[in-house]
Design a protein around this motif. Structure first.
Motif, PDB file in Angstrom:
ATOM      1  N   HIS A 142       1.593  12.665  -9.167  1.00  0.00           N
ATOM      2  CA  HIS A 142       2.931  12.118  -8.971  1.00  0.00           C
ATOM      3  C   HIS A 142       2.861  10.600  -8.814  1.00  0.00           C
ATOM      4  O   HIS A 142       3.595   9.843  -9.452  1.00  0.00           O
ATOM      5  CB  HIS A 142       3.564  12.740  -7.721  1.00  0.00           C
ATOM      6  CG  HIS A 142       4.868  12.114  -7.324  1.00  0.00           C
ATOM      7  ND1 HIS A 142       4.937  10.927  -6.612  1.00  0.00           N
ATOM      8  CD2 HIS A 142       6.149  12.481  -7.563  1.00  0.00           C
ATOM      9  CE1 HIS A 142       6.196  10.602  -6.437  1.00  0.00           C
ATOM     10  NE2 HIS A 142       6.954  11.524  -6.990  1.00  0.00           N
ATOM     11  N   ASP A 143       1.961  10.163  -7.936  1.00  0.00           N
ATOM     12  CA  ASP A 143       1.918   8.737  -7.619  1.00  0.00           C
ATOM     13  C   ASP A 143       1.372   7.913  -8.778  1.00  0.00           C
ATOM     14  O   ASP A 143       1.824   6.786  -8.997  1.00  0.00           O
ATOM     15  CB  ASP A 143       1.067   8.507  -6.356  1.00  0.00           C
ATOM     16  CG  ASP A 143       1.807   8.966  -5.103  1.00  0.00           C
ATOM     17  OD1 ASP A 143       2.981   9.339  -5.205  1.00  0.00           O
ATOM     18  OD2 ASP A 143       1.192   8.939  -4.027  1.00  0.00           O
ATOM     19  N   ASP A 144       0.401   8.449  -9.499  1.00  0.00           N
ATOM     20  CA  ASP A 144      -0.101   7.706 -10.657  1.00  0.00           C
ATOM     21  C   ASP A 144       1.056   7.449 -11.640  1.00  0.00           C
ATOM     22  O   ASP A 144       1.167   6.367 -12.224  1.00  0.00           O
ATOM     23  CB  ASP A 144      -1.238   8.468 -11.354  1.00  0.00           C
ATOM     24  CG  ASP A 144      -2.545   8.408 -10.551  1.00  0.00           C
ATOM     25  OD1 ASP A 144      -2.710   7.477  -9.735  1.00  0.00           O
ATOM     26  OD2 ASP A 144      -3.392   9.295 -10.739  1.00  0.00           O
ATOM     27  N   GLN A 169       3.689   4.969  -9.918  1.00  0.00           N
ATOM     28  CA  GLN A 169       3.178   3.608  -9.754  1.00  0.00           C
ATOM     29  C   GLN A 169       2.757   2.973 -11.083  1.00  0.00           C
ATOM     30  O   GLN A 169       2.255   1.851 -11.095  1.00  0.00           O
ATOM     31  CB  GLN A 169       1.992   3.618  -8.786  1.00  0.00           C
ATOM     32  CG  GLN A 169       2.359   4.074  -7.381  1.00  0.00           C
ATOM     33  CD  GLN A 169       1.186   3.954  -6.433  1.00  0.00           C
ATOM     34  OE1 GLN A 169       0.240   4.718  -6.487  1.00  0.00           O
ATOM     35  NE2 GLN A 169       1.223   2.948  -5.578  1.00  0.00           N
ATOM     36  N   GLY A 170       2.934   3.694 -12.181  1.00  0.00           N
ATOM     37  CA  GLY A 170       2.624   3.121 -13.499  1.00  0.00           C
ATOM     38  C   GLY A 170       1.143   2.869 -13.714  1.00  0.00           C
ATOM     39  O   GLY A 170       0.761   1.927 -14.420  1.00  0.00           O
ATOM     40  N   VAL A 171       0.304   3.735 -13.117  1.00  0.00           N
ATOM     41  CA  VAL A 171      -1.148   3.580 -13.305  1.00  0.00           C
ATOM     42  C   VAL A 171      -1.481   3.923 -14.762  1.00  0.00           C
ATOM     43  O   VAL A 171      -1.106   4.980 -15.266  1.00  0.00           O
ATOM     44  CB  VAL A 171      -1.916   4.503 -12.323  1.00  0.00           C
ATOM     45  CG1 VAL A 171      -3.408   4.494 -12.619  1.00  0.00           C
ATOM     46  CG2 VAL A 171      -1.633   4.071 -10.890  1.00  0.00           C
ATOM     47  N   VAL A 178       0.879  -1.176   0.000  1.00  0.00           N
ATOM     48  CA  VAL A 178       0.000   0.000   0.000  1.00  0.00           C
ATOM     49  C   VAL A 178       0.915   1.225   0.000  1.00  0.00           C
ATOM     50  O   VAL A 178       1.846   1.295   0.808  1.00  0.00           O
ATOM     51  CB  VAL A 178      -0.871   0.026   1.270  1.00  0.00           C
ATOM     52  CG1 VAL A 178      -1.759   1.266   1.287  1.00  0.00           C
ATOM     53  CG2 VAL A 178      -1.694  -1.249   1.377  1.00  0.00           C
ATOM     54  N   ARG A 179       0.673   2.163  -0.885  1.00  0.00           N
ATOM     55  CA  ARG A 179       1.474   3.396  -0.819  1.00  0.00           C
ATOM     56  C   ARG A 179       0.771   4.376   0.122  1.00  0.00           C
ATOM     57  O   ARG A 179      -0.395   4.726  -0.089  1.00  0.00           O
ATOM     58  CB  ARG A 179       1.643   4.020  -2.199  1.00  0.00           C
ATOM     59  CG  ARG A 179       2.489   5.304  -2.138  1.00  0.00           C
ATOM     60  CD  ARG A 179       2.960   5.746  -3.489  1.00  0.00           C
ATOM     61  NE  ARG A 179       3.563   7.055  -3.461  1.00  0.00           N
ATOM     62  CZ  ARG A 179       4.880   7.298  -3.381  1.00  0.00           C
ATOM     63  NH1 ARG A 179       5.720   6.301  -3.307  1.00  0.00           N
ATOM     64  NH2 ARG A 179       5.345   8.532  -3.384  1.00  0.00           N
TER      65      ARG A 179
END
Ligand code: GLU
Length: 284
Positions: free
Chosen positions: A198-200, A203-205, A71-72
């Protein structure tokens, strides 16, 4: 590979709307043999609590939704967001804003035709052109400040933007209508827009799924992706679930939390059948 995510903020217990959103993202990933990620968007220390974060994991597990990898937890990655802010700052796209809400409201009220965007009145630009020395002096004196995006410069630098919305194809994006948005608040180290985007990317979403209320925000996310050289995911905004009175479900509607439903004896399969529109929930 298709990668989706569910990214709740631990500011309360999950409700039916969250369950529907999580199920939507989970099913899309699982149907494609892809990955489903879970991210806790707990960047706002004034509203998020560890107890709500724990409850999210527990409620999702009860529902039978499994996620891939760790989980991030955003609050554990503040230097990542700081680095993104620094890059924007180095490009001359951020400025410190010392205004209080009252300063802004006063300035907006003074102007007969204050421009409005999707989130209300636009920031009237009070701090946009403060002399550098004055900025430095106020920061050195410890005056609380937010960091705002200089939208005109940012939009110019990014050029014309589009987004790919499932079912609608390629849509034009006009982030300038939001004005100089805040990317780091006085009381929170970075904004939802910055951290989520940033997280998308990190995390390679590949497919961002979320409620239709966030569709306009996609324009800002496309802007940040263009400015920071991040890849462009596809988007699927699903309709929001409404409370029986037709209003938006909120975490304040205690009765619709997954906890309350579970405590009332509902089984996860009943809840999923309800979300799929097959059965009413008649036990609460
Ligand atoms: N943390 C956001 C929320 O709970 C999620 C937004 C998103 O999925 O981009 O509304």
């Amino acid at each position: 590979m298709l990668v989706t995510r569910f990214a709740p903020s631990p500011t309360g217990y999950l409700h039916l709307g969250h369950a529907a959103a999580a199920l939507f993202a989970w099913r899309r990933a699982r149907a494609a043999g892809g990955r489903f990620l879970l991210r806790l968007e707990d960047i706002d220390p004034t509203r998020c609590t560890p107890a709500f974060a724990d409850a999210i994991l527990e409620d999702l597990a009860w529902l039978g939704l499994d996620w891939d990898g760790e989980v991030r937890v955003q609050s554990a990655h503040l230097p990542d967001y700081r680095a993104a802010l620094d890059r924007l700052h180095a490009g001359g796209l951020l400025y410190p804003c010392f205004c209080t809400r009252a300063d802004i409201a006063r300035e907006v009220a003074r102007s007969a035709s204050a421009p409005h965007g999707p989130d209300g009145a636009l920031y009237p630009g009070i701090c946009r052109h403060l002399p550098q020395a004055q900025r430095a002096r106020r920061i050195a004196a410890g005056t609380p400040h937010a960091l705002r995006l200089d939208m005109q410069r940012a939009a110019f630098s990014a050029g014309s933007l589009t987004c790919h919305e499932e079912g609608h194809g390629i849509l034009p994006c006009n982030p300038a209508q939001f004005g100089d948005i805040v990317l780091a608040r006085k009381d929170a180290p970075a904004s939802y827009h910055l951290c989520a985007t940033h997280d998308d990317a990190l995390q390679g979403v590949t497919l961002v799924t979320r409620g239709a209320d966030l569709q306009p925000a996609t324009m800002l996310h496309r802007l940040l992706q263009a400015l920071l050289g991040w890849p462009e995911p596809h988007y699927a905004h699903h309709p929001l679930r409404l409370a029986p009175d037709g209003k938006r479900l909120s975490k304040r509607d205690g009765a619709t939390t997954l906890r309350a439903l579970r405590a009332a004896g509902l089984r996860p399969q009943d809840l999923i059948a309800h979300l799929d529109g097959d059965t009413p929930i008649n036990r609460i």
